[in-house]
Scaffold this active site. Structure first.
Site, PDB file in Angstrom:
ATOM      1  N   LYS A   1       0.852  -1.182   0.000  1.00  0.00           N
ATOM      2  CA  LYS A   1       0.000   0.000   0.000  1.00  0.00           C
ATOM      3  C   LYS A   1       0.887   1.230   0.000  1.00  0.00           C
ATOM      4  O   LYS A   1       2.015   1.228   0.523  1.00  0.00           O
ATOM      5  CB  LYS A   1      -0.959   0.009   1.190  1.00  0.00           C
ATOM      6  CG  LYS A   1      -0.320   0.137   2.566  1.00  0.00           C
ATOM      7  CD  LYS A   1      -0.015   1.544   3.013  1.00  0.00           C
ATOM      8  CE  LYS A   1      -1.240   2.422   2.889  1.00  0.00           C
ATOM      9  NZ  LYS A   1      -0.858   3.857   3.179  1.00  0.00           N
TER      10      LYS A   1
ATOM     11  N   ASN B   1      -4.542  15.963   0.215  1.00  0.00           N
ATOM     12  CA  ASN B   1      -3.824  16.117   1.482  1.00  0.00           C
ATOM     13  C   ASN B   1      -4.380  17.230   2.351  1.00  0.00           C
ATOM     14  O   ASN B   1      -4.278  17.187   3.572  1.00  0.00           O
ATOM     15  CB  ASN B   1      -2.334  16.324   1.198  1.00  0.00           C
ATOM     16  CG  ASN B   1      -1.658  15.016   0.836  1.00  0.00           C
ATOM     17  OD1 ASN B   1      -1.396  14.205   1.679  1.00  0.00           O
ATOM     18  ND2 ASN B   1      -1.438  14.815  -0.468  1.00  0.00           N
TER      19      ASN B   1
ATOM     20  N   THR C   1       8.383   0.582   1.171  1.00  0.00           N
ATOM     21  CA  THR C   1       7.274   1.481   0.897  1.00  0.00           C
ATOM     22  C   THR C   1       6.498   1.656   2.188  1.00  0.00           C
ATOM     23  O   THR C   1       6.941   1.198   3.236  1.00  0.00           O
ATOM     24  CB  THR C   1       6.380   0.930  -0.215  1.00  0.00           C
ATOM     25  OG1 THR C   1       5.430   1.926  -0.561  1.00  0.00           O
ATOM     26  CG2 THR C   1       5.672  -0.328   0.186  1.00  0.00           C
TER      27      THR C   1
END
Length: 405
Positions: A182, A400, A193
């Site tokens: 993910k 974001n 990651t």
């Protein structure tokens, strides 16, 4: 909209390894947000973790439990909450999660490794998380659907599950490597990651497994960036169940190394293709460097430039932004007259300036593509490196800005 749709592959069974999921309502109702992975007794497990000094509580506990030497038997992953920046309370909650899963499974607490992803700085909703564990255990299964469900259960701002698989012929035997990951934003891993779990049925000694993981991480997950931000929760686990063919040396080892790198590179590239707000998948190749580190420094300087990334989003062939980024990379005794820069098949820069044959229309045509390659030759050595990145769009800011709402 994310660039380059990817299909979740069929995942062969890895004997002894099972995955289960539950909807615990950790952040949102009616979505998979809790995953349990059962590891067979005797399996070897290697881990790579974030280098962020504010590492999350589950990272601390997972490291401790791996170092304990008892052998990992279960992984537990929650999404929706990172359990990072939570101090002593976060450590207590991570250990309590391990203790409850250990009780349900009948194993030692130190044989459970916890992982979390989501919002930083908020306490885990422990009542909901613990209540979801029995359901995740009850759904444990080895099939491809279980891999897909687990891939969905670890997502945050991702738009889709990410998986990769290869089956290798090693003489008269075969081994399988499956992986899920993910990640979409807060991506410049500096180890792995945000979360990745890779498993194989091969039999591999611990020291070799550790080395194989380090090597593969360095050339896959450590070569991607969306926004230059290293998460507090990054973790990558490699599990070898030992139920299949032995991998130790010779041709078998080389084939396995290649297969592992293929799986982890596919996962790493899938993260970039699903980057927050991404519309472009960009390959940066730096050649003719004095060292791999030098090549990476140049590649990441270009990949992290907001001016380059916004030009990519706008399909604007503003090659001067690329040239300027290359020029400010931390390279000593840089001879710009030896540098060449190519955008796809179009030469942009040579002999210290714009290439004589460059035409704006040709550069614009390449920049309009969804997949773009930028090649930079430094003319000072024989080393090279490749980095994958995305553009920077309006949607990245919106995603974001609204992340906690």
């Amino acid at each position: 909209m994310a660039v380059g749709e990817t299909r979740f592959p069929e995942m062969p069974v890895i004997e002894g390894l099972r995955l289960g999921t539950a909807m615990a309502g950790i952040k949102k109702p009616d979505r998979r947000d809790l995953v349990v992975i059962e590891v067979p007794e005797g399996a070897r497990v290697a881990g790579a973790f974030t280098r962020n000094a504010f590492c999350a509580a589950p990272v601390t506990v997972a490291r401790e439990h791996l170092a304990d030497g008892e052998g990992a038997r279960y992984l537990v992953i929650n999404t929706g909450n990172a359990n990072a920046g939570t101090g002593a309370t976060g450590l207590r909650d991570a250990r309590a999660t391990c203790a409850e899963l250990a009780r349900l499974a009948g194993v030692e607490e130190t044989s459970v490794l916890p992982f979390s992803t989501g919002v930083i700085g908020e306490p885990l909703p422990m009542e909901r998380l613990l209540a979801g564990l029995p359901g995740a255990v009850q759904t444990l299964d080895a099939g491809s659907d279980a891999w897909r469900a687990a891939g969905e259960g670890i997502l945050t701002t991702d738009t889709r599950a990410k998986g990769a698989s290869v089956t290798l012929s090693l003489g008269d035997a075969t081994v399988t490597i499956n992986g899920i990951a993910k990640g979409s934003g807060m991506i410049r891993p500096d180890m792995a990651t945000m979360l990745a779990f890779v498993a194989t049925d091969a039999a591999i000694e611990q020291s070799l497994l550790d080395r194989l993981l380090r090597e593969a991480v360095e050339r896959s997950f450590n070569c991607i960036t969306v926004d230059s931000d290293t998460s507090t929760n990054d973790a990558c686990l490699l599990i070898a169940t030992g139920r299949g063919a032995a991998v130790a040396d010779g041709e078998a080892l080389e084939r396995f190394r290649e297969g592992l790198l293929r799986v982890m590179t596919e996962l790493a590239q899938a993260v970039i293709r699903d980057g927050e707000g991404a519309t472009k998948f960009v390959t940066l190749r730096v050649e003719e460097a004095r060292s791999r580190r030098e090549a990476l420094d140049v590649a990441f300087t270009v990949a992290h430039s907001p001016l380059v990334k916004t030009a990519l989003y706008a399909s604007d062939a503003n090659w001067g932004r690329i040239l300027a980024a290359v020029g400010r990379a931390p390279v000593e005794a840089f001879d710009v007259d030896r540098v060449t820069i190519d955008l796809g098949e179009v030469r942009l820069v040579e002999n210290g300036g714009r290439a004589p044959g460059y035409a704006e229309a040709a550069g614009s045509a390449v920049m309009a593509r969804e997949e773009i390659e930028i090649r930079i030759a430094l003319g000072r050595g024989e080393q090279h490196a490749t980095v994958w990145t995305s553009d920077l769009s309006h949607d990245y800011v919106s995603i974001n800005a609204d992340y906690r709402s």
